[in-house]
Enzyme design. Structure first.
Site, mmCIF file in Angstrom:
data_model
loop_
_atom_site.group_PDB
_atom_site.id
_atom_site.type_symbol
_atom_site.label_atom_id
_atom_site.label_comp_id
_atom_site.label_asym_id
_atom_site.label_seq_id
_atom_site.Cartn_x
_atom_site.Cartn_y
_atom_site.Cartn_z
ATOM 1 N N PRO A 110 -8.673 46.519 6.470
ATOM 2 C CA PRO A 110 -7.313 46.703 6.418
ATOM 3 C C PRO A 110 -6.463 45.646 5.997
ATOM 4 O O PRO A 110 -5.141 45.876 5.947
ATOM 5 C CB PRO A 110 -7.188 46.702 8.255
ATOM 6 C CG PRO A 110 -8.312 45.715 8.567
ATOM 7 C CD PRO A 110 -9.460 45.850 7.518
ATOM 8 N N GLY A 111 -6.902 44.728 5.512
ATOM 9 C CA GLY A 111 -5.840 43.850 4.421
ATOM 10 C C GLY A 111 -5.818 42.344 5.003
ATOM 11 O O GLY A 111 -5.131 41.577 4.496
ATOM 12 N N LYS A 113 -8.189 40.011 4.261
ATOM 13 C CA LYS A 113 -8.311 38.729 3.048
ATOM 14 C C LYS A 113 -7.061 39.098 2.215
ATOM 15 O O LYS A 113 -6.876 37.964 1.377
ATOM 16 C CB LYS A 113 -9.625 39.124 2.240
ATOM 17 C CG LYS A 113 -10.967 39.154 3.218
ATOM 18 C CD LYS A 113 -11.296 37.935 3.708
ATOM 19 C CE LYS A 113 -12.556 37.811 4.713
ATOM 20 N NZ LYS A 113 -12.503 39.042 5.692
ATOM 21 N N ASP A 175 -15.548 41.267 0.182
ATOM 22 C CA ASP A 175 -15.894 40.891 1.599
ATOM 23 C C ASP A 175 -16.558 42.299 1.940
ATOM 24 O O ASP A 175 -15.901 43.512 2.167
ATOM 25 C CB ASP A 175 -14.475 41.036 2.417
ATOM 26 C CG ASP A 175 -14.464 40.709 3.912
ATOM 27 O OD1 ASP A 175 -15.654 39.921 4.229
ATOM 28 O OD2 ASP A 175 -13.725 41.071 4.480
ATOM 29 N N CYS A 228 -20.015 39.555 7.469
ATOM 30 C CA CYS A 228 -19.928 39.168 8.874
ATOM 31 C C CYS A 228 -21.307 39.384 9.574
ATOM 32 O O CYS A 228 -21.381 39.884 10.447
ATOM 33 C CB CYS A 228 -18.722 39.741 9.719
ATOM 34 S SG CYS A 228 -18.664 41.422 9.613
#
Ligand code: SAM
Length: 449
Positions: A110-111, A113, A175, A228
Site C-alpha cells: 500500500p505504499g 516503502k 519488497d 517479511c
C-alpha cells in the site's frame, strides 16, 4: 504459548534459532509495537521514541485510533511497522543521493516503502511506484497523494513489463510478496496460508520477479531486496542466485551492535534479519546488490504517445497555485492538469509510453469551460502555494465531519476554500451563499468513526 505455529515452520525456525527459540516464542506472545514514520514536509508535534535505523521513525507508547486523527489523512505520517523502516540504511549507505535518481519500487502497495523512499530521495529524483494488482494500485495512489510529493509516477504493471526500460533505473526496491512468517504475530491469515509448498511457490515467484526487473537496472545501480519472512530460500538464496546468474555483487551494511540486527552470511552473500525477540519490530529481511555490468543492450523503443501539455493560459493560472512554478513541468490528461518536477520533461515521454500509468506528479486542477477547479491532491501537496486560495482552519470535530464527507458550516468568503487541520491541507470546500459543498473524495471518506 497462545500462538499455534504451523508444525513444519516451528521445527525449522527452532533448528535455525537454537537456544534463542524460547525467546522468539515469548516475543510472539507480546503485543506488537506500534510505530509511525513522519513526513519531513508536514510538521506535526513530534511524539514517541526514535526507531534507531530510521530518522523519521517513531514508536508510540500505545495504539491510538489512527482513523480519527486528521493528521493521518493529511499525510503527516504513515503507520508502518518499524523493522521495514530498515530500508533507509540500504539507501543511506549505498546510494549517492546528491544526484538525481530514477528509483523503481516494484511491489509498492500500500505504499510504506514508496512514501519512505520519497522522503529519502532528492526533489529532482523520480520514483516509479508500481503495483501489479490494480485494486491495490488505487490504494497506493491514495497514499502517495496524501504524502504530497510531486516526483512520483504510480503504475500498475507486471514486473516483466519493465523489460521495456533496459538500464533505466539507478535504484530498484523489491519488497517481494513472500510467505510472511515475520508477520505471524500481527497477521493470523499469513499463518493459515503457510505451508512448505507455499514457501516454495513464493521463492519461485521471487526468482521470476528478480529475473524480470534486473535488466531495467543501470550499470552500478543498486537493487534492494526485502521480505517479511525467515526462509533462506526466499532470502539469502535469492541474493546468491542473482550474484551467480548476473554480474552482481552483494553489498554489506554497517550495523551498530545495539541495534541487535542479525547479519546472515552464506557463500559471498550477506543479508540482514530483524527478529521480534531481538528488535522492537516484526520479522524482516533485507539485502542489497550492486549491478557490475549490463549484459543487456540498453535499447528502448520509440515513444508513441504524444505528451499532452496544457495551454499557456492554463499554465499561467495554475502556476500561481504552486511553489516555485519555474521548476515545474506541466502535462494535461483529459481535463486534468498535472504538475511534475522540471527534470521529468525527459523521463515522462518514456514512462507514459512504456507503462500503465495510474497517477502522475500532482494533479493540480481540472479545466472546465470557464474556470479551473483545484484538484484534491493539490490540497495535500507539499508544493501547494497556500496564499493562492482562502484557507479555513478546522476544529477536530469539524475536521472529522469533513473527512466523513458530511456538511460543515464555515464562515469564509464564497468560492473554493482550502480546509486545514493543524495548518496542514485536508481538502477543498466550495463555499456558497447559504451552504458549502464538501469536496472530499467519496472513496477516501472515513466510514466508521
Ligand atoms: N512494499 C509495500 C509496502 O511497503 O507497503 C508492501 C509490498 S507487499 C510485501 C508485496 C506486494 O507484492 C503486494 O502489494 C502484492 O500485491 C505484490 N505482488 C503480488 N504478486 C506479485 C507479482 N507476481 N509481482 C509483483 N508484485 C506482486
Amino acid at each position: 504459548m497462545s500462538l499455534q505455529l504451523p508444525a513444519d515452520f516451528a521445527a525449522s525456525i527452532k533448528k535455525s534459532l537454537g537456544t534463542a527459540y524460547p525467546a522468539f516464542l515469548d516475543a510472539l506472545d507480546e503485543e506488537p509495537p506500534v510505530s509511525i514514520r513522519l513526513n519531513p514536509h508536514k510538521k506535526i508535534p513530534d511524539t514517541g521514541t526514535a526507531v534507531p535505523w530510521c530518522s523519521t521513525g517513531r514508536y508510540l507508547p500505545s495504539r491510538p485510533v489512527f482513523t480519527t486523527d486528521p493528521f493521518l489523512h493529511a499525510g503527516a505520517y504513515y503507520v508502518q511497522e518499524a523493522s521495514s523502516m530498515f530500508l533507509e540504511q540500504a539507501i543511506v549507505q549505498h546510494v549517492d543521493r546528491s544526484r538525481p535518481l530514477r528509483v523503481l519500487d516494484v511491489s509498492a502497495a500500500p505504499g510504506g516503502k514508496s512514501t519512505h523512499l520519497l522522503s529519502l530521495i532528492s526533489a529532482d529524483s523520480i520514483l516509479v511506484a508500481n503495483e501489479v494488482i490494480r485494486s491495490r494500485a488505487s490504494i497506493l495512489s491514495e497514499n502517495i497523494q496524501k504524502w504530497g510529493y510531486p516526483n512520483v509516477v504510480v503504475t500498475s504493471n507486471d514486473p516483466q513489463d519493465f523489460g521495456r526500460l533496459a538500464g533505466f533505473f539507478d535504484v530498484i526496491v523489491l519488497d517481494a510478496p513472500c510467505s510472511g512468517e515475520g508477520l505471524f504475530r500481527k497477521d493470523k491469515d499469513a499463518m493459515q496460508e503457510w505451508s512448505p509448498r507455499h514457501v516454495q511457490l513464493c521463492a519461485q515467484r521471487q526468482e521470476r520477479i528478480l529475473h524480470d526487473v534486473w535488466p531495467s537496472l543501470k550499470e552500478n545501480g543498486v537493487l534492494i531486496y526485502s521480505t517479511c519472512t525467515y526462509e533462506e530460500a526466499e532470502n539469502l538464496d535469492q541474493l546468491i542466485r542473482v550474484t551467480k546468474v548476473y554480474d552482481a555483487e552483494c553489498l554489506q551494511l554497517e550495523i551498530p551492535d545495539p541495534w541487535n540486527i542479525a547479519v546472515l552470511k552464506k557463500e559471498d552473500a550477506s543479508g540482514y534479519q530483524l527478529y521480534p525477540h531481538l528488535v522492537k519490530g516484526e520479522g524482516f529481511f533485507l539485502g542489497a546488490l550492486r549491478k557490475k555490468s549490463t549484459q543487456d543492450n540498453a535499447r528502448r523503443g520509440g515513444y508513441k504517445k504524444q505528451v499532452q501539455t496544457p495551454s499557456s493560459t492554463v499554465i499561467s493560472q495554475v502556476s500561481a497555485w504552486v511553489d516555485d512554478p519555474a521548476k515545474c513541468f506541466w502535462i494535461q490528461h483529459g481535463e486534468t492538469v498535472h504538475m511534475m518536477p522540471e527534470g521529468m520533461r525527459v523521463d515522462w515521454p518514456i514512462l507514459q509510453s512504456s507503462l500503465n500509468v495510474v497517477y502522475a506528479g500532482t494533479a493540480v486542477g481540472t479545466v472546465t469551460r470557464n474556470k479551473i477547479i483545484p484538484e484534491h491532491s493539490l490540497a495535500l501537496s507539499i508544493r501547494l502555494q497556500k496564499e493562492s486560495h482562502p484557507t479555513h482552519e478546522l476544529s477536530i470535530d469539524d475536521a472529522l465531519q469533513y473527512l466523513r464527507k458530511n456538511p460543515i458550516a464555515v464562515e469564509a468568503p464564497e468560492g473554493m476554500t482550502l480546509v486545514t487541520y493543524g495548518g496542514l491541507g485536508l481538502g477543498w470546500l466550495n463555499v456558497l451563499k447559504n451552504r458549502s459543498n464538501n469536496l472530499y473524495p467519496v472513496n477516501w471518506r472515513i466510514r466508521n468513526l
